[in-house]
Scaffold this motif. Structure first.
Motif, PDB file in Angstrom:
ATOM      1  N   GLY A   1       0.783  -1.234   0.000  1.00 34.72           N
ATOM      2  CA  GLY A   1       0.000   0.000   0.000  1.00 34.72           C
ATOM      3  C   GLY A   1       0.816   1.286   0.000  1.00 34.72           C
ATOM      4  N   ASN A   2       2.099   1.187  -0.262  1.00 35.69           N
ATOM      5  CA  ASN A   2       2.944   2.391  -0.285  1.00 35.69           C
ATOM      6  C   ASN A   2       3.073   2.961  -1.685  1.00 35.69           C
ATOM      7  N   ARG A   3       3.330   4.274  -1.749  1.00 34.34           N
ATOM      8  CA  ARG A   3       3.671   4.899  -3.026  1.00 34.34           C
ATOM      9  C   ARG A   3       5.196   4.881  -3.130  1.00 34.34           C
ATOM     10  N   VAL A   4       5.674   4.204  -4.155  1.00 31.85           N
ATOM     11  CA  VAL A   4       7.121   3.965  -4.269  1.00 31.85           C
ATOM     12  C   VAL A   4       7.672   4.588  -5.547  1.00 31.85           C
ATOM     13  N   LEU A   5       8.811   5.245  -5.415  1.00 33.25           N
ATOM     14  CA  LEU A   5       9.514   5.790  -6.587  1.00 33.25           C
ATOM     15  C   LEU A   5      10.859   5.089  -6.719  1.00 33.25           C
ATOM     16  N   LEU A   6      11.180   4.680  -7.939  1.00 31.58           N
ATOM     17  CA  LEU A   6      12.489   4.084  -8.209  1.00 31.58           C
ATOM     18  C   LEU A   6      13.403   5.139  -8.819  1.00 31.58           C
ATOM     19  N   ALA A   7      14.681   5.120  -8.450  1.00 31.42           N
ATOM     20  CA  ALA A   7      15.651   6.022  -9.078  1.00 31.42           C
ATOM     21  C   ALA A   7      16.717   5.190  -9.774  1.00 31.42           C
ATOM     22  N   ALA A   8      16.888   5.464 -11.069  1.00 36.63           N
ATOM     23  CA  ALA A   8      17.899   4.734 -11.844  1.00 36.63           C
ATOM     24  C   ALA A   8      19.215   5.496 -11.750  1.00 36.63           C
ATOM     25  N   ALA A   9      19.975   5.214 -10.710  1.00 34.35           N
ATOM     26  CA  ALA A   9      21.213   5.971 -10.481  1.00 34.35           C
ATOM     27  C   ALA A   9      22.455   5.215 -10.968  1.00 34.35           C
ATOM     28  N   ASP A  10      22.237   4.140 -11.725  1.00 32.74           N
ATOM     29  CA  ASP A  10      23.374   3.526 -12.408  1.00 32.74           C
ATOM     30  C   ASP A  10      23.418   4.156 -13.785  1.00 32.74           C
ATOM     31  N   THR A  11      24.096   5.306 -13.869  1.00 30.08           N
ATOM     32  CA  THR A  11      24.112   6.054 -15.128  1.00 30.08           C
ATOM     33  C   THR A  11      25.308   5.693 -16.001  1.00 30.08           C
ATOM     34  N   PHE A  12      26.126   4.742 -15.536  1.00 31.36           N
ATOM     35  CA  PHE A  12      27.294   4.341 -16.329  1.00 31.36           C
ATOM     36  C   PHE A  12      26.871   3.617 -17.591  1.00 31.36           C
ATOM     37  N   ARG A  13      25.834   2.794 -17.437  1.00 29.78           N
ATOM     38  CA  ARG A  13      25.432   1.962 -18.561  1.00 29.78           C
ATOM     39  C   ARG A  13      23.995   2.272 -18.925  1.00 29.78           C
TER      40      ARG A  13
END
Ligand SMILES: Nc1nc2c(ncn2[C@@H]2O[C@H](COP(=O)(O)OP(=O)(O)OP(=O)(O)O)[C@@H](O)[C@H]2O)c(=O)[nH]1
Ligand SMILES: [Mg+2]
Length: 282
Positions: A110-122
């Motif tokens: 029941g949570n609002r979840v945000l993902l962050a794509a912080a692997d910017t190398f690839r």
């Protein structure tokens, strides 16, 4: 450790008395760590315990005693601020997959979840997380190609704060614990997340592949220096590895497992179950 019980039975069937030196060699060779098993064996040897079930029971209890009761759990968001979770680890440990699984699990609660794509190398790493996010209907923040991962995390955190997300889960690039500059980058990511909320990140978890063996202890030491770790996530427990090294990590660094990964699907992530884990080890 995995074959320890079988070996013990074989030994008892094949020999009239327990070969303590042989048993010691088997246990020291396991990932669990000599610091914990040696005193246990010493005690058993002194008692000259000959009952295989008693021996296994005794060792089981000794291993369980290595862990705190209760085990630490996932933090919750408080004061309307998102709970920020950072996943770190060496290449291929299962970070990106675990980010998706964890987001899925928290969303299902029941949570609002945000993902962050912080692997910017690839670029492929961002695409991998994007695929998961779209498949699981989880919002994702991604920066520009090659953008500084610390600034991606900062911007994702701003978004999470402004939009009232409960959780922000940041994926990071795989890095070798021996590469100083890459480890420094983690310190920077941590600092950037702390700018808007000094309590963030609220949890930083080391993702460890269960098949890694005792090298995982060295990884844990080095990652813990760069960014204090709040727990372990042991992945690939569905494979041949049993993750015995978690005992050694707990003993030396007081870092406990929080979750385990048991497959490649979104719902293959489970809260760490100490008794089930010790049973599998033996
Ligand atoms: N069997 C199994 N495979 C897993 C598990 N977790 C991850 N994997 C697989 O392991 C491989 C690597 O997973 P990733 O999530 O890409 O690992 P990563 O740590 O993000 O890798 P890098 O970003 O390259 O450092 C993928 O093929 C995953 O599907 C698990 O619990 N069980
Ligand atoms: Mg990844």
């Amino acid at each position: 450790m995995a074959n320890f019980f079988n070996k013990l039975i074989d030994k008892l069937l094949g020999e009239p008395k327990i070969d303590w030196d042989g048993l010691e060699a088997d246990l020291i060779g396991s990932d669990v760590g000599a610091a914990r098993v040696l005193p246990m064996l010493e005690e058993l040897r002194e008692k000259d315990e000959q009952d295989a079930c008693e021996i296994v029971d005794f060792i089981k209890h000794g291993l369980i005693a290595a862990f705190p009761q209760p085990l630490p759990s996932l933090p919750s968001p408080h004061e309307d601020k998102p709970c920020v979770i950072l996943l770190v680890g060496v290449n291929g440990a299962g970070k990106t997959t675990t980010c998706a699984k964890l987001a899925h699990l928290l969303q299902a609660r029941g949570n609002r979840v945000l993902l962050a794509a912080a692997d910017t190398f690839r670029a492929a790493a961002v695409e991998q997380l994007e695929r998961w996010a779209s498949q699981l209907s989880i919002p994702l923040f991604k920066g520009q190609p090659n953008q500084d991962p610390a600034s991606v995390c900062y911007e994702a955190h701003t978004l999470a704060l402004n939009k009232g997300f409960h959780y922000l889960i940041c994926d990071t690039a795989g890095r070798l614990h021996t590469r100083h500059n890459l480890m420094e980058e983690l310190t920077k990511i941590r600092r950037s997340i702390g700018k808007q909320d000094p309590a963030a990140p609220h949890a930083c978890y080391l993702v460890v592949d269960a098949t890694t063996g005792s090298n995982a202890l060295i990884q844990a030491r080095e990652f813990h220096k760069a960014t204090p770790l709040d727990g372990l996530i042991i992945t690939k427990l569905d494979g041949s590895g049993k993750g015995g090294v978690a005992v050694a990590i707990q003993d030396e660094l007081k870092i406990s497992p929080i979750f385990v990964g048991s497959g490649e699907r979104a719902d293959d992530l489970h809260p760490f179950d100490l008794r089930a884990y010790i049973d599998t080890l033996l």
